[in-house]
Enzyme design. Structure first.
Site, PDB file in Angstrom:
ATOM      1  N   TRP A 169      25.410  -7.017  -1.914  1.00 19.41           N
ATOM      2  CA  TRP A 169      24.214  -6.722  -2.717  1.00 19.41           C
ATOM      3  C   TRP A 169      24.556  -5.429  -3.438  1.00 19.41           C
ATOM      4  O   TRP A 169      24.626  -4.361  -2.837  1.00 19.41           O
ATOM      5  CB  TRP A 169      23.008  -6.545  -1.806  1.00 19.41           C
ATOM      6  CG  TRP A 169      21.705  -6.389  -2.532  1.00 19.41           C
ATOM      7  CD1 TRP A 169      20.881  -7.388  -2.978  1.00 19.41           C
ATOM      8  CD2 TRP A 169      21.052  -5.169  -2.889  1.00 19.41           C
ATOM      9  NE1 TRP A 169      19.771  -6.861  -3.584  1.00 19.41           N
ATOM     10  CE2 TRP A 169      19.851  -5.493  -3.544  1.00 19.41           C
ATOM     11  CE3 TRP A 169      21.356  -3.823  -2.726  1.00 19.41           C
ATOM     12  CZ2 TRP A 169      18.958  -4.545  -4.035  1.00 19.41           C
ATOM     13  CZ3 TRP A 169      20.470  -2.874  -3.216  1.00 19.41           C
ATOM     14  CH2 TRP A 169      19.283  -3.234  -3.856  1.00 19.41           C
ATOM     15  N   LYS A 226       4.579 -13.142  -2.338  1.00 19.76           N
ATOM     16  CA  LYS A 226       5.330 -14.375  -2.073  1.00 19.76           C
ATOM     17  C   LYS A 226       5.635 -15.088  -3.382  1.00 19.76           C
ATOM     18  O   LYS A 226       6.754 -15.506  -3.625  1.00 19.76           O
ATOM     19  CB  LYS A 226       4.540 -15.336  -1.164  1.00 19.76           C
ATOM     20  CG  LYS A 226       4.460 -15.012   0.291  1.00 19.76           C
ATOM     21  CD  LYS A 226       5.752 -15.110   1.057  1.00 19.76           C
ATOM     22  CE  LYS A 226       6.535 -13.860   0.970  1.00 19.76           C
ATOM     23  NZ  LYS A 226       6.359 -12.820   1.929  1.00 19.76           N
ATOM     24  N   ASN A 247      29.027  -1.618   4.144  1.00 16.61           N
ATOM     25  CA  ASN A 247      27.609  -1.803   3.871  1.00 16.61           C
ATOM     26  C   ASN A 247      26.972  -0.419   3.911  1.00 16.61           C
ATOM     27  O   ASN A 247      27.136   0.297   4.895  1.00 16.61           O
ATOM     28  CB  ASN A 247      26.984  -2.706   4.950  1.00 16.61           C
ATOM     29  CG  ASN A 247      25.472  -2.735   4.879  1.00 16.61           C
ATOM     30  OD1 ASN A 247      24.896  -2.541   3.809  1.00 16.61           O
ATOM     31  ND2 ASN A 247      24.824  -2.982   6.001  1.00 16.61           N
ATOM     32  N   GLY A 248      26.259  -0.048   2.852  1.00 17.95           N
ATOM     33  CA  GLY A 248      25.621   1.270   2.820  1.00 17.95           C
ATOM     34  C   GLY A 248      25.929   1.968   1.514  1.00 17.95           C
ATOM     35  O   GLY A 248      26.395   1.347   0.554  1.00 17.95           O
ATOM     36  N   CYS A 259      24.166  -6.149   2.022  1.00 18.79           N
ATOM     37  CA  CYS A 259      25.561  -6.454   2.299  1.00 18.79           C
ATOM     38  C   CYS A 259      25.710  -6.875   3.756  1.00 18.79           C
ATOM     39  O   CYS A 259      25.148  -6.266   4.656  1.00 18.79           O
ATOM     40  CB  CYS A 259      26.520  -5.296   2.037  1.00 18.79           C
ATOM     41  SG  CYS A 259      26.445  -4.695   0.369  1.00 18.79           S
ATOM     42  N   GLU A 319      -0.212 -10.161  -0.177  1.00 23.52           N
ATOM     43  CA  GLU A 319       0.918 -10.918   0.365  1.00 23.52           C
ATOM     44  C   GLU A 319       1.147 -12.212  -0.433  1.00 23.52           C
ATOM     45  O   GLU A 319       2.285 -12.597  -0.717  1.00 23.52           O
ATOM     46  CB  GLU A 319       0.669 -11.207   1.851  1.00 23.52           C
ATOM     47  CG  GLU A 319       1.720 -12.045   2.558  1.00 23.52           C
ATOM     48  CD  GLU A 319       3.127 -11.469   2.526  1.00 23.52           C
ATOM     49  OE1 GLU A 319       3.319 -10.320   2.108  1.00 23.52           O
ATOM     50  OE2 GLU A 319       4.065 -12.205   2.888  1.00 23.52           O
ATOM     51  N   HIS A 377     -12.648  -3.711 -13.022  1.00 25.12           N
ATOM     52  CA  HIS A 377     -12.273  -2.353 -13.438  1.00 25.12           C
ATOM     53  C   HIS A 377     -10.992  -2.336 -14.276  1.00 25.12           C
ATOM     54  O   HIS A 377     -10.348  -1.307 -14.393  1.00 25.12           O
ATOM     55  CB  HIS A 377     -12.125  -1.454 -12.204  1.00 25.12           C
ATOM     56  CG  HIS A 377     -13.416  -1.259 -11.471  1.00 25.12           C
ATOM     57  ND1 HIS A 377     -14.472  -0.530 -11.984  1.00 25.12           N
ATOM     58  CD2 HIS A 377     -13.851  -1.736 -10.280  1.00 25.12           C
ATOM     59  CE1 HIS A 377     -15.488  -0.552 -11.134  1.00 25.12           C
ATOM     60  NE2 HIS A 377     -15.132  -1.287 -10.094  1.00 25.12           N
ATOM     61  N   ARG A 412      21.753 -11.136   3.398  1.00 21.78           N
ATOM     62  CA  ARG A 412      21.785  -9.683   3.221  1.00 21.78           C
ATOM     63  C   ARG A 412      22.235  -9.276   1.827  1.00 21.78           C
ATOM     64  O   ARG A 412      22.202  -8.091   1.474  1.00 21.78           O
ATOM     65  CB  ARG A 412      22.733  -9.064   4.246  1.00 21.78           C
ATOM     66  CG  ARG A 412      22.361  -9.352   5.685  1.00 21.78           C
ATOM     67  CD  ARG A 412      23.349  -8.707   6.616  1.00 21.78           C
ATOM     68  NE  ARG A 412      23.241  -7.272   6.554  1.00 21.78           N
ATOM     69  CZ  ARG A 412      22.432  -6.538   7.300  1.00 21.78           C
ATOM     70  NH1 ARG A 412      21.644  -7.115   8.169  1.00 21.78           N
ATOM     71  NH2 ARG A 412      22.394  -5.232   7.184  1.00 21.78           N
ATOM     72  N   LYS A 465      17.542  -9.822   2.388  1.00 23.52           N
ATOM     73  CA  LYS A 465      16.606  -9.912   3.510  1.00 23.52           C
ATOM     74  C   LYS A 465      16.419  -8.561   4.184  1.00 23.52           C
ATOM     75  O   LYS A 465      15.333  -8.209   4.595  1.00 23.52           O
ATOM     76  CB  LYS A 465      17.153 -10.932   4.511  1.00 23.52           C
ATOM     77  CG  LYS A 465      16.290 -11.148   5.737  1.00 23.52           C
ATOM     78  CD  LYS A 465      15.086 -11.983   5.396  1.00 23.52           C
ATOM     79  CE  LYS A 465      14.196 -12.255   6.597  1.00 23.52           C
ATOM     80  NZ  LYS A 465      12.831 -12.593   6.148  1.00 23.52           N
ATOM     81  N   GLU A 517       8.203 -13.085  -5.654  1.00 20.05           N
ATOM     82  CA  GLU A 517       9.591 -12.921  -5.224  1.00 20.05           C
ATOM     83  C   GLU A 517      10.397 -14.216  -5.263  1.00 20.05           C
ATOM     84  O   GLU A 517      11.594 -14.173  -5.477  1.00 20.05           O
ATOM     85  CB  GLU A 517       9.715 -12.202  -3.873  1.00 20.05           C
ATOM     86  CG  GLU A 517       9.320 -12.974  -2.661  1.00 20.05           C
ATOM     87  CD  GLU A 517       9.485 -12.170  -1.364  1.00 20.05           C
ATOM     88  OE1 GLU A 517      10.454 -11.421  -1.216  1.00 20.05           O
ATOM     89  OE2 GLU A 517       8.633 -12.334  -0.481  1.00 20.05           O
TER      90      GLU A 517
HETATM   91  O1  M6R Z   1      12.634  -6.247   7.772  1.00 19.40           O
HETATM   92  P1  M6R Z   1      11.407  -5.580   7.223  1.00 19.40           P
HETATM   93  O2  M6R Z   1      10.151  -6.201   7.708  1.00 19.40           O
HETATM   94  O3  M6R Z   1      11.407  -4.102   7.468  1.00 19.40           O
HETATM   95  O4  M6R Z   1      11.484  -5.775   5.666  1.00 19.40           O
HETATM   96  C1  M6R Z   1      10.546  -5.173   4.818  1.00 19.40           C
HETATM   97  C2  M6R Z   1      10.562  -5.793   3.443  1.00 19.40           C
HETATM   98  O5  M6R Z   1      11.799  -5.577   2.829  1.00 19.40           O
HETATM   99  C3  M6R Z   1      10.280  -7.297   3.489  1.00 19.40           C
HETATM  100  O6  M6R Z   1       9.073  -7.562   4.138  1.00 19.40           O
HETATM  101  C4  M6R Z   1      10.238  -7.879   2.066  1.00 19.40           C
HETATM  102  O7  M6R Z   1       9.139  -7.378   1.372  1.00 19.40           O
HETATM  103  C5  M6R Z   1      10.209  -9.419   2.147  1.00 19.40           C
HETATM  104  N1  M6R Z   1      11.242  -9.977   1.314  1.00 19.40           N
HETATM  105  C6  M6R Z   1       8.950 -10.006   1.647  1.00 19.40           C
HETATM  106  O8  M6R Z   1       8.955 -11.400   1.722  1.00 19.40           O
END
Ligand code: M6R
Length: 621
Positions: free
Chosen positions: A74, A486, A98-99, A2, A482, A505, A27, A616, A489
Site C-alpha cells: 500500500w 460503507k 511495512n511502515g 503492506c 456507518e 441546516h 493490507r 484493511k 468505500e
Molecule cells: O482495525 P480498526 O477497527 O482499528 O480499523 C479502523 C478503520 O480503519 C476501519 O474501521 C475502516 O474505517 C474500515 N475500512 C471501514 O469499513
C-alpha cells in the site's frame, strides 16, 4: 498497510509465499513481490497491481530455493509502480518493509553523497542500502541490521535476507505488527497470523524494538541491545478454514451473513443466564476501575469510531456517566484533558491501527486506565491495553468492516449495562430486560438477513444515482454515518451521513429527484431508561424530516419496523425490521445498509473486498 512474509525451511517457497500474500493482500494491493535465495544469489520478482500479476509472472518459474520473503504494498513513498515494489535488493541484502521511515531523506542524502545509486522512490530501499553499507565495511549480517535499526525514525516491520547467511531470515519490528510462526523444521515471519495459519498456529509476537533471527530449526528474539530475550509462544485458536469464503462470492457478503453467529460468540460466556445479568469475563480485575470512574473517553477510527458513537449512547443512558468520542488521529494531538478517574476505551477490529495505538499510548502515559475492545487476539492494542474485551467475531477479511462493527456494538452495550449495574443507575428489572434483549438479538439479525432479495432489487434500481444521504436521529445517527461510509468505500459513490435534524441546516440544498435519502426510522419496543418518550419523539421528528425531503422530490429508502404503514406509504422503498428495543435497533439497522452497499458495488463491478486506495489495517498515521 503492506503485508510482509518470510519463510525459511525445507520446502520450495514460491507457493507458500504466494498463498501467504493472498491472505495478506487486504493490507495493501497496489503492487507485490517476492525474493528467494539460491546458489548464492537472489531471484527477485515484482509486479505492479494486484497479486494475480505476480502469480502470472511466476507461473513458469522453477525455483530451487528453501528460503524467501514477500510483500504486498500500500504505497506511501513513491507511486505504485514496479520500481517501487518490494522486495528491495541492494548488494548482499534484500528486504521487505511495512511502515514509514520518517528520516529516510536524511539517510538518502548521505548515501548518495557516498556514491550509492538509489533505484526507487521508497523509504524502504534506503534501509537496504544502510545494511549493505555496514556489511561492505565487514560487519556481519545480523549485527549490521542491529546497528542500522536505532538510526531509523518512524515505524517499521522488516523481513530481511542476506547472501552471506543463506538459511537465515532476520525480522525486526518497531510500531508495525510482526510475528514469528514456528513450524516443523521451518520458520515464518508475517504481518499477521492469517498469513501462516495453514501451516502453523504457534506464534511469537515481536515487541517494539525487538529483532528475531530465524533459521529452519530455531529462532532467537533479541532486544535492542542484541541481548536474547525470552518470548511466550501463543497457540492461535482461529483455523485456516475460517479464512475462506465458504461458497460466498465475497468475504464481505460472508461476513455480513456471519453476524448472528459473530454476535452469539461475542455475547456468550458473558451472560449469567440464571440471574439474567451481564458479567463480561474479559474484564477480570479491571472491573474494579469501573467503580471509581466519573467520565469516559472513547477513541477509534472509521467504522470502529461509529461503534464508539453508539457506545456513547449506551454508556450515558445506562450508567449516566458523561462520554466523549474522539477520532484517534485527533485525540492524540489535542492535548486531551484526562484525569486518573477517567476511563479510556479504544476500539479496533485489527488492534494494529496506528492512530488508535498512538492515542492509547498517550492516555497510558497520563496514568488513565485503558480498556481495549478488539477482534484480534494478542494484537498490539490488546497486548498494550490494561484490559481487553474481545469481540469474538472471527477473522474479518473484507476491507469494509461489517461483523466487527456489530460485535463491537454488542460489547459496548454489554459494558454499558454492566457499568449501569455497578453505578446503580439501572434497576434490577431494567438490566435483566436489557440482558434478555441482547441475548435474542442474533435471532432478530437472522430475520433481517431475510431482506436481502428486496435489498438486491433496490440496489439494481438505485445503482445509477450518484448522491446518497443517510439520516437518523439519536442512537440511529451513528448507523447513518456507518451506512454512508460503507457505500462510499466500496462503490465510490458520494454518500454522507447526517443527524436527520441537520439536513435543513445546509445539506437539504442538494436534495432533488436524483438524490437518494436513506431514512433510518425504526420504532422501538423499549426506551432508554428514565427517558420514556425519546423513541416516539425521534420517530415523529424523523417523519417530519422525511416530508421535507419528499417535498423536494428526493427519493426515499426507509428502514423501519414491521407494520409501520405510515413510513411504508411515504417511502419509495421500505424495509421492515422485526420489533426491538431502541438499543438493539442499531445492530439490526446495520444489516440493510451493509447489504445495500454490497449489492450496489456488485452491480457496479467494483472490487468489493479490496476497494481502491484502501487497506484493511492502517498502520501509518
Ligand atoms: O482495525 P480498526 O477497527 O482499528 O480499523 C479502523 C478503520 O480503519 C476501519 O474501521 C475502516 O474505517 C474500515 N475500512 C471501514 O469499513
Amino acid at each position: 498497510m503492506c503485508g510482509i512474509i518470510g519463510y525459511t525451511g525445507e520446502k520450495e517457497p514460491k507457493e507458500t509465499l504466494l498463498q501467504a500474500l493472498k491472505r495478506l493482500e487486504y493490507r495493501g494491493y497496489d503492487s507485490a513481490g517476492i525474493a528467494t535465495l539460491e546458489g548464492g544469489d537472489f531471484r527477485v520478482y515484482r509486479c505492479e497491481g494486484r497479486l494475480e500479476g505476480l502469480e502470472a509472472k511466476l507461473k513458469d518459474e522453477h525455483l530451487q530455493s528453501t528460503i524467501g520473503i514477500g510483500h504486498t504494498r500500500w504505497a506511501t513513498h513513491g507511486a505504485p509502480i514496479e520500481r517501487n515494489a518490494h522486495p528491495h535488493r541492494v548488494g548482499s541484502v534484500v528486504l521487505v518493509h511495512n511502515g514509514i521511515v520518517e528520516n529516510y531523506a536524511h539517510h538518502k542524502a548521505k548515501l548518495e553523497a557516498a556514491g550509492r545509486k538509489i533505484q526507487s522512490d521508497t523509504d524502504s530501499e534506503i534501509v537496504a542500502h544502510l545494511i549493505d553499507q555496514k556489511m561492505a565495511e565487514g560487519v556481519a549480517f545480523v549485527k549490521a541490521v542491529q546497528l542500522v535499526l536505532p538510526t531509523l525514525e518512524g515505524s517499521y516491520a522488516f523481513v530481511i535476507m542476506s547472501t552471506t547467511e543463506p538459511n537465515t531470515i532476520v525480522a525486526a519490528r518497531n510500531g508495525s505488527p510482526l510475528l514469528i510462526g514456528i513450524g516443523e523444521k521451518e520458520m515464518y515471519c508475517a504481518s499477521d497470523v492469517q498469513a501462516i495459519l495453514s501451516w502453523t498456529n504457534k506464534v511469537v509476537y515481536l515487541e517494539d524494538k525487538q529483532m528475531a533471527v530465524c533459521t529452519p530449526s530455531r529462532y532467537e528474539i533479541l532486544d535492542a541491545a542484541g541481548v536474547p530475550v525470552k518470548s511466550e509462544v501463543k497457540q492461535i485458536k482461529w483455523t485456516a478454514d475460517e479464512l475462506g469464503k465458504v461458497g460466498y462470492a465475497h468475504f464481505m457478503l460472508k461476513e455480513i451473513h456471519e453476524q448472528p453467529r459473530a454476535l452469539t460468540n461475542t455475547i456468550e460466556g458473558n451472560i449469567n443466564h440464571s440471574d439474567e445479568i451481564i458479567a463480561i469475563k474479559d474484564l477480570g480485575l479491571f472491573r474494579k476501575n469501573l467503580k471509581a470512574i466519573n467520565r469516559v473517553s472513547i477513541v477509534a477510527c472509521g467504522t470502529s469510531l461509529h461503534a464508539g458513537l453508539l457506545g456513547k449512547y449506551y454508556i450515558e443512558q445506562f450508567s449516566r456517566l458523561p462520554v466523549e468520542v474522539d477520532y484517534a488521529s485527533e485525540f492524540r494531538y489535542r492535548n486531551p484533558i484526562l484525569e486518573r478517574d477517567n476511563l479510556c476505551i479504544f476500539i479496533s477490529q485489527s488492534g494494529e491501527t496506528l492512530d488508535t495505538l498512538a492515542a492509547m499510548r498517550e492516555a497510558k502515559s497520563r496514568g488513565v486506565p485503558c480498556l481495549a475492545i478488539c477482534n484480534v487476539r494478542d494484537s498490539t492494542l490488546a497486548r498494550e491495553a490494561d484490559a481487553t474485551i474481545y469481540t469474538n467475531a472471527g477473522p474479518e477479511i473484507g476491507v469494509a468492516s461489517t461483523k466487527a462493527f456489530t460485535a463491537q456494538t454488542a460489547v459496548l452495550y454489554m459494558l454499558a449495562v454492566e457499568m449501569g449495574h455497578i453505578h446503580a443507575s439501572l434497576f434490577k428489572t431494567q438490566y435483566q430486560e436489557l440482558t434478555r434483549e441482547i441475548v435474542r438479538t442474533p435471532f432478530l439479525m437472522e430475520k433481517v438477513l431475510g431482506l436481502e432479495e428486496s435489498i438486491k432489487k433496490a440496489a439494481a434500481e438505485y445503482q445509477d444515482f450518484r448522491c446518497f444521504f443517510y439520516v437518523g436521529r439519536g442512537i440511529y445517527y451513528p448507523v447513518a454515518l456507518e451506512g454512508a461510509l460503507k457505500l462510499k468505500e466500496i462503490t465510490y459513490l458520494h454518500a454522507e451521513g447526517y443527524p436527520a435534524g441537520e439536513l435543513k441546516h445546509g445539506p437539504i440544498a442538494l436534495i432533488s429527484e436524483d438524490v437518494v435519502t436513506f431514512v433510518l426510522a425504526p420504532q422501538a419496543s423499549s426506551n432508554p431508561p428514565n427517558n420514556p418518550t425519546t423513541s416516539r419523539v425521534y420517530y415523529d421528528k424523523l417523519m417530519a424530516n422525511l416530508e421535507e425531503v419528499k417535498a423536494r422530490n428526493g427519493k426515499i429508502i426507509a428502514v423501519g419496523t414491521e407494520n409501520d404503514s405510515r413510513l411504508a406509504e411515504r417511502a419509495d422503498v421500505f424495509w421492515a425490521l422485526p420489533s426491538a428495543g431502541w438499543a438493539i435497533n442499531p445492530m439490526l439497522l446495520s444489516i440493510p445498509v451493509q447489504l445495500f452497499a454490497y449489492h450496489v458495488a456488485l452491480n457496479l463491478g467494483t472490487d468489493v473486498d479490496k476497494p481502491r486506495n484502501l487497506a484493511k489495517s492502517v498502520t501509518v498515521e
